[in-house]
Design a protein around this motif. Structure first.
Motif, mmCIF file in Angstrom:
data_model
loop_
_atom_site.group_PDB
_atom_site.id
_atom_site.type_symbol
_atom_site.label_atom_id
_atom_site.label_comp_id
_atom_site.label_asym_id
_atom_site.label_seq_id
_atom_site.Cartn_x
_atom_site.Cartn_y
_atom_site.Cartn_z
ATOM 1 N N ALA A 33 0.825 -1.200 0.000
ATOM 2 C CA ALA A 33 0.000 0.000 0.000
ATOM 3 C C ALA A 33 0.858 1.248 0.000
ATOM 4 O O ALA A 33 0.373 2.322 0.291
ATOM 5 C CB ALA A 33 -0.911 -0.004 1.224
ATOM 6 N N ASP A 52 -5.529 -1.722 0.502
ATOM 7 C CA ASP A 52 -4.866 -2.626 -0.442
ATOM 8 C C ASP A 52 -5.738 -2.850 -1.663
ATOM 9 O O ASP A 52 -5.237 -3.189 -2.739
ATOM 10 C CB ASP A 52 -4.572 -3.973 0.220
ATOM 11 C CG ASP A 52 -3.366 -3.889 1.142
ATOM 12 O OD1 ASP A 52 -2.496 -3.039 0.901
ATOM 13 O OD2 ASP A 52 -3.298 -4.668 2.110
ATOM 14 N N ASP A 176 -5.524 -1.867 4.577
ATOM 15 C CA ASP A 176 -4.145 -2.139 4.990
ATOM 16 C C ASP A 176 -4.025 -1.623 6.421
ATOM 17 O O ASP A 176 -3.952 -0.419 6.663
ATOM 18 C CB ASP A 176 -3.151 -1.434 4.070
ATOM 19 C CG ASP A 176 -1.719 -1.802 4.394
ATOM 20 O OD1 ASP A 176 -1.281 -1.549 5.535
ATOM 21 O OD2 ASP A 176 -1.028 -2.349 3.509
#
Length: 711
Positions: A33, A52, A176
């Protein structure tokens, strides 16, 4: 076992749901990310995503992260007394949008006698990204951003970076966790809305009062950071009494809105806090201006500035600039070639002479059209092609070969078989056209009077109007040669053909060699010693290749083919070597206070003005012969140096030898498409610069220095 202990229908439904979940998750790759970092000795920057994978219609956060080396700082949206805020330019797919930077609370960074507003150590600048509902799962969302920032210690260095994040689009977003925690922590520390009314009022002639009725009773170390940079003196103390901060008005005080934004930071029982304010402004302050501490020097701008031009006036200026360009030193070598060409055709028919003149005009117009199209399309400046070291080296090779051709080492395009015998050959018309093209290419290092304003105006106009101005410049440049070709009376003044033409042709080789030496020096300034080596190797190989082809001209076909193949391979290999070697090297940094000029930056000018120093800025380039001539004639003269020393003038150089976006933007701001540009700033904070003429004399520079110093 599960299926036997549960009803068959229930087990089937559980299995079906598990399969669907796996199917949804399977296409989504696990990717980082965070973008590839952009790293310098001062800053490591990345683009960080809290997701993500993203879902259609989702809003999520990304952040530009900056990890700063000890002692260095970057800047807030109002940088304070000097500096420049970080900026992000986004390139996003259709329907995707990016919000504004969510600015953290800044620190007051004291760089005596100034105070800057910015960040040290580490900072995250969050931005919200919106994904359209029409985004399709299975596709990829590409976020591309170009960020620019200024990083300073005792010196300031502009930096930039390009960042890319490829995020898959899925039915549901995938967080993420680590990245989101970092961004959430940064957003949690953003200034909170104050929740109480603040008011800005006048307090005497040079003070302001900012009332903060909701500030905690025990608040200490209180400081106000205004978004507007013309509000207060940033370095002044801000004492707090009776719930109000006393602020010092800026010497350039100006406010035109009924409210003003800012951030107040304070210490609340050992906890650092920051509040975002939208303060009401007392009506009497609107559009008011405090008397400056020092009256700025009178600034006289040379008429007419580009913004006052009309299209017709710009066309006239361009034509006049083209005429004058013929007299500039960078065009003199090609003037020799033109003179030789007219000497060769002087005794031919009038129609032949006119045809040569019109072909020269065609070469000029075609080359100007190509350069103008590139300038308009790329947003480049006049002479931009000479910012490419490989092209500079190519021109050095070309000038060397022309010189050897003129001196008789070899012939290009056939021999001159007596005076007048070759006029009907193909080489004559082609030579006339190519002479026009070459004249334009070598003219680009020069900027003539009238020409700068016209081309600066052109770059602010639609493409059709801009192109017409460039074509007017081309017509002015070609006019003397075309007029001469249509004036047989002048041509008859030339002596009759004879041996003198061979001697003259050979003599004209030496200006070509001089131009080649100068171009090799330019390549050295751009790419260091490797640039000089690349130029010399290119000249050697080009000469050898031509010799190899020429020496086998009377041989068999097979030998000629082998010679041509070897020549092509040598030239190809040398071209690759030149492109690899001629990479611009870092320019030497010369600080103010040494024997040479300091390195220009907008922040450096602001610093020096805040210290009360007049500032002279020389926008120049190694390939600009007008610049070099001004340096020899005026700037390097002892009387100018003595005047600068006596008046305390700071001399800064903005070197555009290699392309620099900040310099290009400043040239555009002052209505110029290229160098030279000379600016003299008075020693008063925020005072505007005087623009000096493009052709300097010592008297012009000394007089401008006296005005800037208020003498």
């Amino acid at each position: 076992m599960i299926a036997t202990s549960l009803p068959r229908r229930t087990a089937f439904r559980l299995l079906q749901r598990a399969s669907m979940a796996l199917a949804l998750l399977a296409p989504v790759p696990v990717i980082a990310a965070e973008s590839t970092p952009v790293t310098s000795a001062r800053v490591t920057a990345t683009l960080l995503s809290s997701r993500d994978a993203v879902a259609p219609g989702e809003r999520f956060q990304v952040a530009l992260t900056q990890k700063l080396a000890p002692g260095w700082h970057s800047y807030w949206q109002n940088p304070g007394d000097s500096g420049e805020a970080t900026r992000i330019e986004w390139t996003l797919p259709e329907g995707v949008s990016a919000g504004a930077i969510q600015w953290p609370a800044p620190k007051a960074i004291r760089v005596e006698p100034l105070v800057n507003f910015g960040f040290e150590d580490h900072v995250l600048l969050p931005v919200e990204i919106s994904v359209p509902a029409s985004a399709k799962p299975g596709e990829t969302l590409t976020l591309s951003a170009k960020a620019t920032w200024l990083v300073c210690e005792k010196i300031c260095i502009p930096e930039d970076g390009a960042f890319t994040l490829d995020l898959p689009i899925a039915p549901a977003g995938i967080v993420d966790t680590a990245a989101e925690a970092r961004i959430d922590q940064a957003r949690a520390a953003l200034p909170k809305p104050a929740g109480f009314p603040a008011k800005l009022t006048a307090q005497g002639e040079d003070k302001l009062a900012l009332t903060l009725p909701g500030l905690p009773a025990g608040a200490s170390d209180v400081r106000f950071f205004p978004v507007l940079d013309t509000l207060i003196e940033h370095a002044a103390e801000q004492p707090l009494a009776n719930g109000a901060l006393t602020l010092t008005r800026s010497t350039a005080f100006k406010i035109g809105t009924p409210t003003t934004d800012g951030v107040v930071t304070f210490d609340d029982s050992g906890v650092k806090r920051a509040l975002a304010l939208n303060a009401e402004v007392e009506p009497a302050l609107l559009q008011a201006a405090a008397a400056p501490a020092q009256a700025p020097a009178k600034v006289v701008l040379p008429p007419p500035p580009a913004e006052d031009l009309t299209l017709l006036l710009a066309l006239a200026f361009a034509f006049a600039g083209g005429l004058i360009l013929n007299l500039m030193p960078c065009v003199l070598p090609v003037l020799f070639i033109k003179a030789l060409g007219f000497a060769q055709v002087a005794q031919a028919s009038r129609g032949e002479v006119r045809r040569h003149g019109l072909l020269f005009l065609a070469g000029v117009l075609a080359t100007f059209f190509a350069l103008a199209s590139a300038v308009i399309a790329l947003g480049a400046g006049w002479g931009f092609q000479l910012q490419s070291p490989p092209l500079v080296i190519l021109l050095a090779v070309l000038m060397t070969l022309i010189g050897f051709n003129l001196i008789g080492a070899f012939e290009i395009g056939g021999r001159l078989q007596g005076v007048g015998d070759g006029l009907a050959s193909r080489s004559g018309p082609v030579g006339a056209f190519m002479t026009g093209a070459l004249a334009v290419v070598v003219a680009t290092p020069c900027t003539a009077p009238f020409m700068g304003a016209a081309m600066g105006y052109a770059l602010t106009q639609p493409p059709a109007a801009a192109l017409s101005i460039f074509m007017a410049l081309a017509l002015g440049f070609a006019a003397p040669v075309v007029a001469l070709s249509f004036a047989p009376g002048l041509l008859r003044l030339l002596p009759k053909p004879g041996r003198w033409m061979i001697v003259l042709k050979q003599a004209f080789a030496f200006p070509m060699f001089a131009t080649a030496i100068w171009l090799t020096w330019v390549a050295t300034m751009q790419a260091g010693a490797d640039g000089a080596l690349a130029a010399l190797v290119a000249i050697l190989v080009a000469g050898f290749a031509l010799w190899l082809v020429g020496v086998t001209r009377g041989s068999g076909r097979a030998l000629r083919a082998v010679a041509a193949a070897v020549a092509v391979l040598l030239v190809g290999a040398t071209s690759a070597f030149v492109i690899e070697s001629a990479t611009p090297s870092a320019q030497p940094t010369v600080q103010a206070g040494t024997d040479g000029p300091g390195v220009w930056s907008p922040a450096r000018v602001a610093d020096l003005q805040a210290q009360g120093k007049p500032v002279f800025v020389n926008f120049t380039a190694a390939w600009c012969i007008t610049c070099l001539a001004n340096d020899r004639v005026a700037l390097s003269r002892q009387e100018v140096k003595d005047a600068f020393a006596k008046l305390g003038v700071a001399y800064l150089k903005a070197d555009w030898t290699n392309r620099d976006a900040t310099i290009a933007a400043t040239l555009t701001e002052y209505g110029r498409a290229g160098v030279p540009l000379y600016l003299f700033y008075p020693g008063t904070k925020g005072a505007q610069a005087e623009v000096l003429p493009q052709l300097l004399t010592p008297e012009t520079v000394v007089s401008a220095a006296q005005r800037a110093a208020g003498k």
